[in-house]
Structures are given as structure tokens and as C-alpha cells.
Design a protein around this motif. Structure first.
Motif, mmCIF file in Angstrom:
data_model
loop_
_atom_site.group_PDB
_atom_site.id
_atom_site.type_symbol
_atom_site.label_atom_id
_atom_site.label_comp_id
_atom_site.label_asym_id
_atom_site.label_seq_id
_atom_site.Cartn_x
_atom_site.Cartn_y
_atom_site.Cartn_z
ATOM 1 N N GLN A 187 0.756 -1.036 0.008
ATOM 2 C CA GLN A 187 0.050 0.010 -0.002
ATOM 3 C C GLN A 187 0.778 1.352 0.027
ATOM 4 N N VAL A 188 2.181 1.201 0.367
ATOM 5 C CA VAL A 188 3.082 2.516 0.235
ATOM 6 C C VAL A 188 3.956 2.255 -0.938
ATOM 7 N N GLY A 189 3.888 1.619 -1.913
ATOM 8 C CA GLY A 189 4.460 1.576 -3.124
ATOM 9 C C GLY A 189 5.402 0.459 -3.244
ATOM 10 N N VAL A 190 5.461 -0.420 -2.402
ATOM 11 C CA VAL A 190 6.330 -1.687 -2.638
ATOM 12 C C VAL A 190 5.842 -2.417 -3.586
ATOM 13 N N LYS A 191 6.517 -2.597 -4.848
ATOM 14 C CA LYS A 191 5.910 -3.445 -5.974
ATOM 15 C C LYS A 191 6.065 -4.942 -5.686
ATOM 16 N N ILE A 192 4.860 -5.782 -5.943
ATOM 17 C CA ILE A 192 5.040 -6.867 -5.586
ATOM 18 C C ILE A 192 4.918 -7.961 -6.938
ATOM 19 N N VAL A 193 4.916 -9.051 -6.922
ATOM 20 C CA VAL A 193 4.908 -10.099 -7.822
ATOM 21 C C VAL A 193 3.199 -10.298 -8.290
ATOM 22 N N GLY A 194 2.439 -10.202 -7.375
ATOM 23 C CA GLY A 194 0.958 -10.043 -7.746
ATOM 24 C C GLY A 194 0.555 -11.553 -8.050
ATOM 25 N N ASP A 195 -0.534 -11.587 -8.836
ATOM 26 C CA ASP A 195 -1.349 -12.845 -9.221
ATOM 27 C C ASP A 195 -0.217 -13.769 -10.029
ATOM 28 N N ILE A 196 0.077 -15.169 -9.756
ATOM 29 C CA ILE A 196 0.722 -16.138 -10.506
ATOM 30 C C ILE A 196 -0.106 -17.053 -10.923
ATOM 31 N N PRO A 197 -0.273 -17.389 -12.186
ATOM 32 C CA PRO A 197 -1.506 -18.177 -12.645
ATOM 33 C C PRO A 197 -1.034 -19.843 -12.138
ATOM 34 N N ASN A 198 -1.891 -20.392 -11.630
ATOM 35 C CA ASN A 198 -1.694 -21.788 -11.106
ATOM 36 C C ASN A 198 -1.939 -22.724 -12.297
ATOM 37 N N GLY A 199 -1.466 -23.925 -12.142
ATOM 38 C CA GLY A 199 -1.628 -25.101 -13.096
ATOM 39 C C GLY A 199 -0.333 -25.121 -13.893
ATOM 40 N N ILE A 200 -0.202 -26.439 -14.267
ATOM 41 C CA ILE A 200 1.126 -26.794 -15.145
ATOM 42 C C ILE A 200 0.916 -26.327 -16.533
ATOM 43 N N PRO A 201 2.272 -26.125 -17.082
ATOM 44 C CA PRO A 201 2.128 -25.414 -18.271
ATOM 45 C C PRO A 201 1.648 -26.373 -19.482
ATOM 46 N N ALA A 202 0.732 -25.699 -20.235
ATOM 47 C CA ALA A 202 -0.106 -26.286 -21.229
ATOM 48 C C ALA A 202 0.954 -26.222 -22.492
ATOM 49 N N PHE A 203 0.290 -27.376 -23.534
ATOM 50 C CA PHE A 203 1.210 -27.399 -24.609
ATOM 51 C C PHE A 203 0.779 -26.425 -25.615
ATOM 52 N N SER A 204 1.789 -25.901 -26.368
ATOM 53 C CA SER A 204 1.344 -24.804 -27.240
ATOM 54 C C SER A 204 2.480 -24.919 -28.448
ATOM 55 N N ILE A 205 2.316 -24.435 -29.532
ATOM 56 C CA ILE A 205 3.383 -24.318 -30.416
ATOM 57 C C ILE A 205 3.913 -23.085 -30.859
ATOM 58 N N PRO A 206 5.037 -22.806 -30.522
ATOM 59 C CA PRO A 206 5.728 -21.426 -30.711
ATOM 60 C C PRO A 206 5.304 -20.955 -31.999
ATOM 61 N N MET A 207 5.230 -19.353 -32.105
ATOM 62 C CA MET A 207 4.739 -18.798 -33.440
ATOM 63 C C MET A 207 6.025 -19.214 -34.303
ATOM 64 N N PHE A 208 5.657 -19.020 -35.670
ATOM 65 C CA PHE A 208 6.912 -19.224 -36.600
ATOM 66 C C PHE A 208 6.686 -18.204 -37.531
ATOM 67 N N ASN A 209 7.675 -17.124 -37.713
ATOM 68 C CA ASN A 209 7.826 -16.130 -38.243
ATOM 69 C C ASN A 209 8.970 -15.921 -38.822
ATOM 70 N N ILE A 210 9.219 -15.757 -40.094
ATOM 71 C CA ILE A 210 10.600 -15.716 -40.959
ATOM 72 C C ILE A 210 11.227 -14.501 -40.373
ATOM 73 N N GLU A 211 10.537 -13.443 -40.600
ATOM 74 C CA GLU A 211 11.046 -12.131 -40.006
ATOM 75 C C GLU A 211 11.599 -12.172 -38.415
ATOM 76 N N ALA A 212 10.897 -12.811 -37.794
ATOM 77 C CA ALA A 212 11.333 -12.852 -36.183
ATOM 78 C C ALA A 212 12.624 -13.768 -36.076
ATOM 79 N N ILE A 213 12.483 -14.820 -36.789
ATOM 80 C CA ILE A 213 13.678 -15.833 -36.821
ATOM 81 C C ILE A 213 14.810 -15.082 -37.335
ATOM 82 N N THR A 214 14.823 -14.307 -38.530
ATOM 83 C CA THR A 214 15.817 -13.593 -38.843
ATOM 84 C C THR A 214 16.393 -12.582 -37.831
#
Length: 548
Positions: free
Chosen positions: A223-250
Motif C-alpha cells: 500500500q506504500v509503493g512496494v511493488k509485488i509479484v502479484g497474481d501468478i497463474p496456477n496450473g502446469i504449463p499447457a502444450f502450445s506451438i511457438p509462433m513461426f515467423n521468418i522475420e522474427a527468426i531472422t
């Protein structure tokens, strides 16, 4: 064959029950250490803290199965986190969904690069990153990492930039410092340092995390300006495919290559140190395979690039880890934390995470190595210093490129100006030695004995010819020269042609050349060029003594 590809088959198939206690203990202690560190290093990389926990799960299991080290503790590390921030922050704003997507793509790229290098048995390429370059780069990066956390330690907003920008902004905003935040951070640093000295095996990061959460929670310091981590999503990491972008890869390719090499160097260095103590061998190419697969699989489960860490590996080993099962246990415990206990970290002050990072990277600053290199070999000392200054002033990527450039130029310079010595005979020891260091060695009025201590190629033959000419001119009555080739491991065709021209040129001045101690690979080159017949009886001597 399968055991070579998957080393874990060996220890899983013949697991010794006596190792279980040590593996359980190490797995628990490293998990306790890795939870706050993972969140801290994710924050350093510009990512949400939970990404650091994700990076501490799947990659650990994959490396344990495919890596060759039994004690290496893989996961987020400070150096790689800073490199991730350096590369990805040029493409997107830290913390955004786009930024996270780029970080996951970067993990996939790093993994693919490392796996390709490993499968191609190209682990030797990292040898081009000399120790002096790595030491200078690491020390400078540690300072950059430490300064990057000033904003979280002081509770003020400092724009990103060079170290000079960060320091000047911190000085200009000194009156804006949140003293509560600063005291929390300073107190955490003191506790971490004291516990590290008094109880090195004790999980000090967990202590400051728990204390920080309790203090902020019960005194309502958020309440006096100390920054905290805050909400951390619970649950194990879900499977997802990283985006594939030629410009980003370069755009990400330079930083991906840098992370691939630097993280592998860090990982192999600590893995070898433990393996030497435990009397087993580390396979560099298998390490690349293990780290590559860990990063590839991790990228599909929301993990940013990981590697083996110095401090955690030391703790893992000291806590009794005997096999990769310790890392698997660590990953399972973090899975459990993600599923049930993320809410406990809501009030965790960011200043505490900043303190953990600062204390962790302080040990990476190695002034003693710079002093040692300047004392032993000044050229290597200057390489370290130039890399250090370049990294601090120009940036992370540019710094390591400058270091590699200086290191390669130094290598080329050394090979272009090889060590050459005139030899004399020490009768009491029956050896031929450099007359520069042994002035009492016997020399001959009409004979010059010259030793070349380097492989010969197109770039250094001019120097060899110049030195020979100088030595011959200094002796008026020379009519014979014996070249000691015992230090010549290889030659190229151009060097052989130049040598032939030298020999034929001096023949017109009635100076005959003889060559002693030619090694078989070099002699084969002479034979293919027909010189074994042309100079028959002049290049077949096994030693200088025989030539005399």
C-alpha cells in the motif's frame, strides 16, 4: 547405440537404491532454491515470473534423460536471461504477449541450433570462444545484470539503456527512491551474503522470499509503493506451438547463436568440473543434444531458454545428487508448486527477486582472472579487458563479437609470426637448445641450425624467409643450413612451394639446405610433390644430430 543417444537408459536400468536418498535430498533442496531463482530470472528476462517456473519443469526432465552429466542442474540462469532480454526487447515490449511469444520462439531456435551442432558432432566449435573472451564477457554481463535490477531495488523507474544511462538516471532520481523498497532489498542482500558465508548449503533465497512475503503481507507495504509479484497463474504449463515467423527468426538469429554458444560453454564448464571429481566423462556433443532437446521441448511448454547453472549444480552435487533422478524430482516438486501453491507468492516483493539476482551474479565478476592473465600472457589479458570494455559500452551481443574478433586476430597474428630459434649444441646434456637462452651452446662457423616451432602455411612463410635471411646475413661464412622440422605439425601446398623457392634460391649462393625431424604427415606432402626424390639424402634425417 541407444545408450549413446539416451544416456539415462544406463542409470535408469541399473539404478542403485543407495543413491535414492541423495537424489531425493538434492531434488528437494534444488527445487527450494530454483523456485525463487526461476521467478527472479524470468523477471530479468522481461517475462512474467511464472514463465521462470515453467522453464524449471519440462526442460529439467528432458535434460536428465538425454544429457551426459549426472549432476548438472539445468534451468533459468542470469546470463541467458539477460541475453533473452537484450534480443527480444528489440522486437517487443517486455511482459506483453508478443514478447512472450518471441521468447518461446527464441528457446526453440536455441534448442534447434544446439541439437544440430550436437548431432553433427560440432561441439568443438565452441573452442573458438576462448577462456579470456568468456571471462571478460561474463564479468561485464554480471555488472550489466546487477545494474539492470537497480530499478527494482530502489523502487524507481529507470529507462533501459547502457550502464551509463542507468547510473546517471539512478543518480538523478535519488530523491525518488522508495526507502521501504530499498530497505527490503538491502536487507535481503545482507541476509543472502551472510547465509552464503555461514551456511553455504542452506537455501538462502527461500529465507528472503518467505521473510519478504511475511513482512509485506502483515505490514501491508504494498500500500506504500512496494511493488509485488502479484497474481501468478496456477496450473502446469499447457502444450502450445511457438509462433513461426521468418522475420522474427531472422531478427533473433544473432542472439540465438550467442545464447547457444555461451550457455553451452557455461554448462559444459560446470559439468566437467563435477565429472572430474566423480571420475566419469562428459560428452560435449551429447551435452549439446541434451540442452538442445531441453530447449526444444521447453519451448512447447512455455519455457524460455535454459542451461546448466554454476550455483545450482554446486548445490545439487553437495546435497548428494548421484543421477539425473535428482533433477526429475526437482521438476516434479515445481509442478506441484505450480498446481497448488502459486498463491503463496502473491505478496513477494520484486526487491527480493532483485536482491537474489544481484547476489547470484556478483560471483561471476572475476577480477583475479584478469590479473592472472596479464601476469601469465599479456595478450590474453588484453583480450579479456577489451571484451569486458566492449560489452559494457557497446552491449551484450556486440561485446562478445568484439571479443571473438580480437581472439581470432590474436590467433592469426600468432600463427603469422611463429617462434623460430637458432640452435646450438650443449655437449654436457647432449641436446640442441635456443642460443638466445643458452649462450654457451656451441654453434658452427659455416653452419646454421634453425628450428621452426609452428605449422607452416601461406601466411607465415614470408616471416620465416625473412628470419632465415637475417640469420644467414649475420654469418658471413655460411654454406649449410639445417632446418629442424620437429615442431612443424602440418604444411599447406603454398608453404611447400615457398620453401622450395627458398632452397633453390640459396643454392645459387652455394648454400645447401638439409631438413631434419620431418613428421610423417608433412613428409607425405613432400613425397606427393616429388621432393623426396629431388632432395634425396637431404630431407631424410630423423634428428639434427643425424643431419650433422
Amino acid at each position: 547405440m541407444l545408450k549413446k543417444l539416451i544416456p539415462s537408459i544406463d542409470w535408469l536400468g541399473h539404478y542403485n537404491k543407495n543413491d535414492l536418498r541423495g537424489d531425493l535430498s538434492a531434488g528437494l533442496i534444488v527445487a527450494i532454491m530454483l523456485i525463487p531463482q526461476g521467478m527472479a530470472y524470468a523477471m530479468l528476462a522481461g517475462l512474467p515470473p511464472v514463465i521462470g517456473l515453467y522453464a524449471s519443469t519440462i526442460p529439467l526432465i528432458i535434460y536428465a534423460l538425454f544429457g551426459s552429466s549426472r549432476q548438472l542442474a539445468v534451468g533459468p540462469v542470469a546470463m541467458v536471461s539477460l541475453l533473452v532480454f537484450t534480443g527480444v526487447s528489440q522486437l517487443a515490449k517486455p511482459g506483453t504477449d508478443e514478447y512472450i511469444a518471441y521468447a518461446l520462439l527464441l528457446a526453440l531456435m536455441v534448442g534447434v541450433i544446439q541439437l544440430v551442432l550436437g548431432l553433427s558432432r560440432l561441439g568443438f566449435l565452441v573452442n573458438f570462444l576462448s577462456h579470456s573472451v568468456i571471462s571478460g564477457f561474463t564479468s561485464a554481463a554480471a555488472i550489466i545484470i546487477g545494474l539492470s535490477q537497480l530499478k527494482n531495488l530502489l523502487g524507481i523507474d529507470i529507462p533501459k539503456g547502457s550502464i551509463f544511462v542507468i547510473i546517471s538516471n539512478a543518480i538523478m532520481k535519488v530523491n525518488e527512491i522508495n526507502m521501504v523498497t530499498f530497505l527490503i532489498g538491502l536487507g535481503s542482500i545482507i541476509i543472502l551474503i551472510l547465509l552464503k558465508k555461514m551456511a553455504p548449503k542452506f537455501p538462502a533465497p527461500l529465507v528472503v522470499v518467505v521473510l519478504g512475503i511475511l513482512v509485506v503481507r502483515f505490514l501491508q507495504l504494498d500500500q506504500v509503493g512496494v511493488k509485488i509479484v502479484g497474481d501468478i497463474p496456477n496450473g502446469i504449463p499447457a502444450f502450445s506451438i511457438p509462433m513461426f515467423n521468418i522475420e522474427a527468426i531472422t531478427a533473433l538469429l544473432p542472439i540465438a547463436l550467442t545464447i547457444s554458444f555461451v550457455s553451452f560453454m557455461e554448462s559444459v564448464a560446470v559439468a566437467k568440473s563435477i565429472a572430474n571429481k566423480e571420475k566419469y566423462k562428459i560428452n560435449a556433443n551429447q551435452e549439446l543434444n541434451g540442452l538442445g532437446l531441453a530447449n526444444i521441448f521447453g519451448s512447447f511448454f512455455s519455457a524460455f531458454p535454459v542451461t546448466g547453472g554454476f550455483s545450482r549444480t554446486a548445490v545439487n552435487y553437495q546435497a548428494g545428487a548421484r543421477t539425473g533422478l535428482a533433477s526429475i524430482i526437482t521438476a516434479v516438486l515445481i509442478f506441484i508448486t505450480l498446481q497448488f501453491f502459486t498463491g503463496l507468492f502473491y505478496f513477494l516483493p520484486q526487491a527480493v527477486l532483485a536482491a537474489i539476482i544481484m547476489v547470484a551474479v556478483y560471483g561471476l565478476i572475476d577480477a583475479k582472472e584478469a590479473v592472472h592473465l596479464f601476469k601469465v600472457k599479456k595478450a590474453d589479458g588484453w583480450t579479456l579487458l577489451i571484451t569486458f570494455i566492449a560489452t559494457l559500452t557497446l552491449g551484450i551481443e556486440q561485446g562478445i563479437l568484439v571479443g571473438i574478433g580480437v581472439s581470432l586476430l590474436l590467433f592469426i597474428w600468432r600463427s603469422a609470426y611463429p617462434h623460430i630459434a637458432e640452435l646450438g649444441y650443449l655437449s654436457d646434456q647432449n641436446v640442441f637448445k635456443n642460443v638466445k637462452y643458452y649462450p654457451n651452446a656451441k654453434t658452427y662457423e659455416n653452419l646454421l641450425i634453425y628450428r621452426i616451432d609452428a605449422s607452416l602455411y601461406f601466411a607465415n612463410m614470408a616471416f620465416v624467409e625473412e628470419k632465415l635471411q637475417q640469420a644467414i646475413l649475420e654469418k658471413a661464412n655460411i654454406n649449410k643450413v639445417i632446418l629442424d622440422f620437429s615442431g612443424v605439425n602440418s604444411m599447406d601446398a603454398i608453404a611447400l612451394d615457398e620453401l622450395t623457392k627458398i632452397i633453390e634460391g640459396y643454392k645459387k649462393s652455394n648454400i645447401e639446405f638439409y631438413i631434419a625431424g620431418i613428421k610423417q604427415p608433412v613428409y607425405e606432402l613432400f613425397r606427393k610433390a616429388g621432393l623426396d626424390k629431388k632432395y634425396k639424402g637431404k630431407i631424410d634425417f630423423l634428428s639434427v644430430d643425424q643431419a650433422l
